[in-house]
Write a protein that holds these residues in place. Structure first.
Motif, PDB file in Angstrom:
ATOM      1  N   PRO B 202       0.804  -1.227   0.000  1.00 35.99           N
ATOM      2  CA  PRO B 202       0.000   0.000   0.000  1.00 35.99           C
ATOM      3  C   PRO B 202       0.833   1.271   0.000  1.00 35.99           C
ATOM      4  O   PRO B 202       1.892   1.323   0.621  1.00 35.99           O
ATOM      5  N   VAL B 203       0.328   2.284  -0.725  1.00 31.38           N
ATOM      6  CA  VAL B 203       0.871   3.631  -0.566  1.00 31.38           C
ATOM      7  C   VAL B 203       0.621   4.024   0.889  1.00 31.38           C
ATOM      8  O   VAL B 203      -0.476   3.808   1.407  1.00 31.38           O
ATOM      9  N   GLY B 204       1.626   4.543   1.557  1.00 31.34           N
ATOM     10  CA  GLY B 204       1.460   4.893   2.966  1.00 31.34           C
ATOM     11  C   GLY B 204       2.100   3.883   3.896  1.00 31.34           C
ATOM     12  O   GLY B 204       2.076   4.038   5.110  1.00 31.34           O
ATOM     13  N   VAL B 205       2.715   2.814   3.347  1.00 33.66           N
ATOM     14  CA  VAL B 205       3.313   1.758   4.175  1.00 33.66           C
ATOM     15  C   VAL B 205       4.513   2.286   4.966  1.00 33.66           C
ATOM     16  O   VAL B 205       4.943   1.679   5.947  1.00 33.66           O
ATOM     17  N   GLU B 206       5.034   3.445   4.547  1.00 35.31           N
ATOM     18  CA  GLU B 206       6.282   3.945   5.145  1.00 35.31           C
ATOM     19  C   GLU B 206       6.177   4.216   6.642  1.00 35.31           C
ATOM     20  O   GLU B 206       7.185   4.255   7.334  1.00 35.31           O
ATOM     21  N   THR B 207       4.958   4.367   7.143  1.00 36.89           N
ATOM     22  CA  THR B 207       4.834   4.606   8.582  1.00 36.89           C
ATOM     23  C   THR B 207       4.644   3.308   9.371  1.00 36.89           C
ATOM     24  O   THR B 207       4.579   3.341  10.585  1.00 36.89           O
ATOM     25  N   TRP B 208       4.536   2.173   8.686  1.00 35.15           N
ATOM     26  CA  TRP B 208       4.344   0.917   9.410  1.00 35.15           C
ATOM     27  C   TRP B 208       5.650   0.517  10.105  1.00 35.15           C
ATOM     28  O   TRP B 208       6.740   0.764   9.572  1.00 35.15           O
TER      29      TRP B 208
END
Lengths: 429, 327
Positions: B202-208
């Motif tokens: 997903p786009v936005g995975v960078e905060t996981w």
């Protein structure tokens, strides 16, 4: 003829002045005006604005009278300080013929709370395939000049080009709902950090931006003008800014909710925050405010979208998209733009009355200066008021507001439609 | 512990370890001739399944029955829901019948959260999988399986998964299993790496709280457990990857790839497996693959969750002799 004296109001937020209304017209603006024979409205400390004009309202009639009717919608509009609203075409049946737009126009006349200017559908049934009879709608009693498939995007580049070209014949404008359909299949919320966590289908900013980029280039190519509905991303702002710097005839609107709310609210899975275009990020909100302040975005339009309770009292994916906005728009603008120092009240008047009337071809009737000889379409605002939003008090038939329980500043105390009060002391007349 | 179990992210480390430890106690029940505890006698639990999922429903049902609860199974297909009844009305109907807890599986992300937080019903809500959001009991049973295999059945009691390297491979974008596992494994101290083609991240995975890699071969030698996710063939038609064969070649686990994993490393799969797609039959049937154990562990973990949410302060497992008496 009845006379009303509005005493001591700050006209467009400036010096306190008296405004005398005689019949349907402003007869005098000055200080120390005689109240002889006039009903007096004591307005010391309040701000007097030209009657607000909403270029983007869903009145739902005909077809979805369970959500809103022209009467309830115009009552909501008057409560929010509006004297004219443009009614979107996605009704049942769709407003794609002279017959339907004339029906909506007539219902507006009968309501008496607010002028209703119908918007015609660009394509038959909003299907994006064949042009509606745009000329017939323009020549009808409703005198349609704004055309939009709002709710759906005119995604076919050739249809969009032809529509832009065709309406030049009578000074029309196409208001585009910029949403690339393939990029937003199954989309539920802004695509980003929050959608990744919540597992809701992503609605990428590029789906909006790519259509805006295409349409400003089309407008330039055919020498027509285009209006962008509810712009919602920082990238869209950059594209419109670039287009304007190139001299392209583009105007753009932003909704109050996109000036205040972000996709973080979706973490509640409460569909009251489900809207098209979706709530975006803090960065987008800040870019939209700045763009509205510097004129890149021309106007605030509500995208007032009433829905019955059951369409929001459910799981997110099953819920309808949209928020009511007419009765809270000015308060949200006061909070996000005036109290932040980004706009003064003259700037608000430009963006919520003068410019929308101009874009929609209504400036002979609405969005007029507050001066002698002008039609008395006026809104008086108590800007010192603070109150918690209670949807139970709405005039709209629907209650799907994202602001329930939130404190917002400002309250419309009086609205005048051609000299007649539609709102008195904050209550519908 | 909160009143509901909606997301793996709702669990603290201590909550999660308590559930895993309790699940070990529950597992001992399965080894007895009479696989039943009286803990939830007289309580009614409804399995409210809006989405077909025979294996998860049966697992919950087995857990509920082993705890002596009365079980109502509600499948939305062929019910009033298919005639347009809302989630709210369905839930309120069930509660009016005296349901003490609702186990819900729903195709819409957030439906269990809405059920638990909208004031529609009072009963505790347990999420049995919602859309592409969360599947917390799956993450718990996976963590339970990892702890047993990597730390030890008895040695693991009271312990988390600190420092273990867990690799999750496949359709992360559409996977509630991946989301739940990332949250829970991070809480338990494990280091998680997601491996997928970029289209399925997903786009936005960078905060996981995890790493992302596009190369399975680079990650395998550094993995203590490799979890293969199911990849639906329909994804191919939406251009997430060119062909099934290409997906298998780049992201499938076969014997040659398995040989590159450390000797102690295990292969996991939440099921149902698509043999020949993300996993070869040889790997699926090998000793290192825990897929069948995961199913057994699922019942123990779900017993633990139900007991902790509903059982109150009584001890989970009474002495065997007393259980004998109650039969």
């Amino acid at each position: 003829m009845s006379k009303t004296l509005i005493r001591g109001a700050k006209v467009l937020g400036g010096e306190a002045q008296d405004v005398l209304i005689d019949g349907e017209t402003i007869s005098e603006v000055g200080t120390g005006l005689s109240a002889d024979g006039a009903t007096v409205v004591e307005a010391a400390g309040q701000v007097l604005l030209p009657g607000l004009v909403d270029l983007h309202t869903h009145l739902r009639e005909p077809g979805r009278e369970d959500s809103e009717t022209v009467l309830t919608g115009t009552r909501a509009a008057a409560s929010g300080g509006y004297t004219a609203v443009f009614a979107m075409a996605n009704t049942f049946p769709v407003a794609d013929t002279a017959g339907v737009v004339e029906q909506v126009y007539r219902l507006g006349k009968e309501s008496g709370y607010c002028d209703v200017q119908p918007i015609g559908a660009v394509t038959i049934g909003l299907e994006g395939k064949k042009l509606s009879e745009l000329g017939a709608m323009h020549e009808s009693a409703a005198r349609v000049t704004v055309f939009s498939d709002d709710g759906k995007c005119v995604d076919d580049a050739v249809i969009m080009r032809r529509a832009l070209e065709y309406v030049k014949a009578f000074g029309g404008v196409i208001a585009q709902h910029a949403q690339e359909p393939r990029l937003t299949e199954g989309a539920q919320m802004n695509e980003g950090i929050v959608s990744a966590e919540l597992g809701l289908g992503g609605w990428p900013a590029v789906a909006e931006e790519s259509i805006i980029a295409r349409d400003v280039l089309l407008a330039e190519h055919v020498g027509s003008r285009v209006h962008i509905c509810h712009l919602s991303t920082a990238g869209s702002v950059e594209i419109v800014r670039w287009a304007k710097s190139r001299g392209i005839d583009v105007t753009a609107e932003v909704t109050p909710h996109h000036l205040l709310l972000t996709d973080e609210l979706v973490r509640s899975y409460n569909p009251v925050y489900k809207v098209n275009p979706p709530l975006r990020t803090e960065r987008d909100v800040m870019a939209l405010r700045e763009a509205l302040a510097d004129g890149t975005i021309d106007i605030v339009a509500t995208d007032h979208a009433p829905h019955p309770h059951e369409d929001k009292d459910c799981e997110w994916a099953a819920a309808a998209m949209g928020m009511v906005g007419l009765e809270t728009a000015l308060s949200v603008v006061q909070q996000t733009m005036v109290e932040t120092g980004l706009l003064d009240w003259a700037g608000v008047a430009e963006r919520m009355s003068f410019a929308p009337a101009r874009i929609g071809g209504l400036s002979h009737l609405h969005g007029r200066p507050v001066s002698a000889g002008e039609p008395a379409n006026l809104t008086l605002v108590d800007t010192s008021y603070r109150g918690v939003v209670d949807p139970a008090g709405f005039a709209s038939r629907s209650r799907n507001t994202p602001y329930e329980g939130r404190e917002l500043p400002g309250r419309v105390t009086h609205t005048f439609l051609r000299g007649r009060t539609t709102v008195v002391d904050g209550k519908l007349a | 512990m909160k009143r509901h179990l909606i997301s793996a992210a709702d669990l603290t480390r201590d909550d999660a370890v308590l559930i895993l430890d309790t699940a070990e106690e529950m597992a001992r029940v399965a080894d007895r001739p009479i696989k039943k505890l009286p803990t939830l006698r007289g309580r009614t639990i409804c399995n409210l399944f809006f989405e077909d999922s025979t294996r998860t429903r049966i697992s919950f049902e087995a857990a509920e029955k082993r705890l002596s609860a009365d079980v109502i199974n509600f499948a939305a297909k062929g019910s009033s829901v298919s005639k347009g009844e809302s989630l709210k009305d369905t839930a309120q109907t069930l509660e009016a019948m005296g349901v003490d807890a609702v186990v819900i599986r729903h195709g819409a992300s957030g439906a269990p959260y809405r059920l638990a937080n909208s004031g529609w019903i009072d009963a505790p809500v347990i999420n049995a999988g919602d859309g592409t959001h969360q599947h917390p009991t799956q993450a718990l049973l996976d963590a339970f399986t990892m702890r047993r295999r990597l730390v030890g059945r008895d040695a693991g009691l009271g312990k988390d998964l600190a420092g273990r390297r867990i690799t999750i491979v496949g359709d992360v974008l559409h996977s509630r299993v991946a989301r739940s596992n990332v949250d829970l494994l991070h809480t338990l101290g494990a280091e998680v790496t997601l491996v997928a083609p970029p289209t399925l991240v997903p786009v936005g995975v960078e905060t996981w709280p995890c790493e992302v890699s596009y190369s399975l071969d680079e990650v395998l030698p550094k993995s203590d457990a490799v979890m293969m996710l199911r990849v639906q063939r329909e994804r191919m038609n939406a251009a997430f990857f060119p062909t099934e064969r290409e997906y298998s070649r780049r992201y499938g686990l076969d014997a040659a790839r398995m040989a590159r994993m450390p000797e102690h490393a295990i292969v996991m799969h939440p099921g149902p497996m698509v043999r020949g797609m993300e996993i070869t039959a040889e790997v699926a049937d090998s000793d290192r693959c825990t897929v069948v154990e995961q199913v057994a562990n699922g019942v123990s973990v779900r017993m633990a969750v139900l007991y902790l949410l509903l059982g109150g302060s009584e001890p989970a497992v009474t002495a065997p002799s007393r259980t004998e008496e109650t039969k």
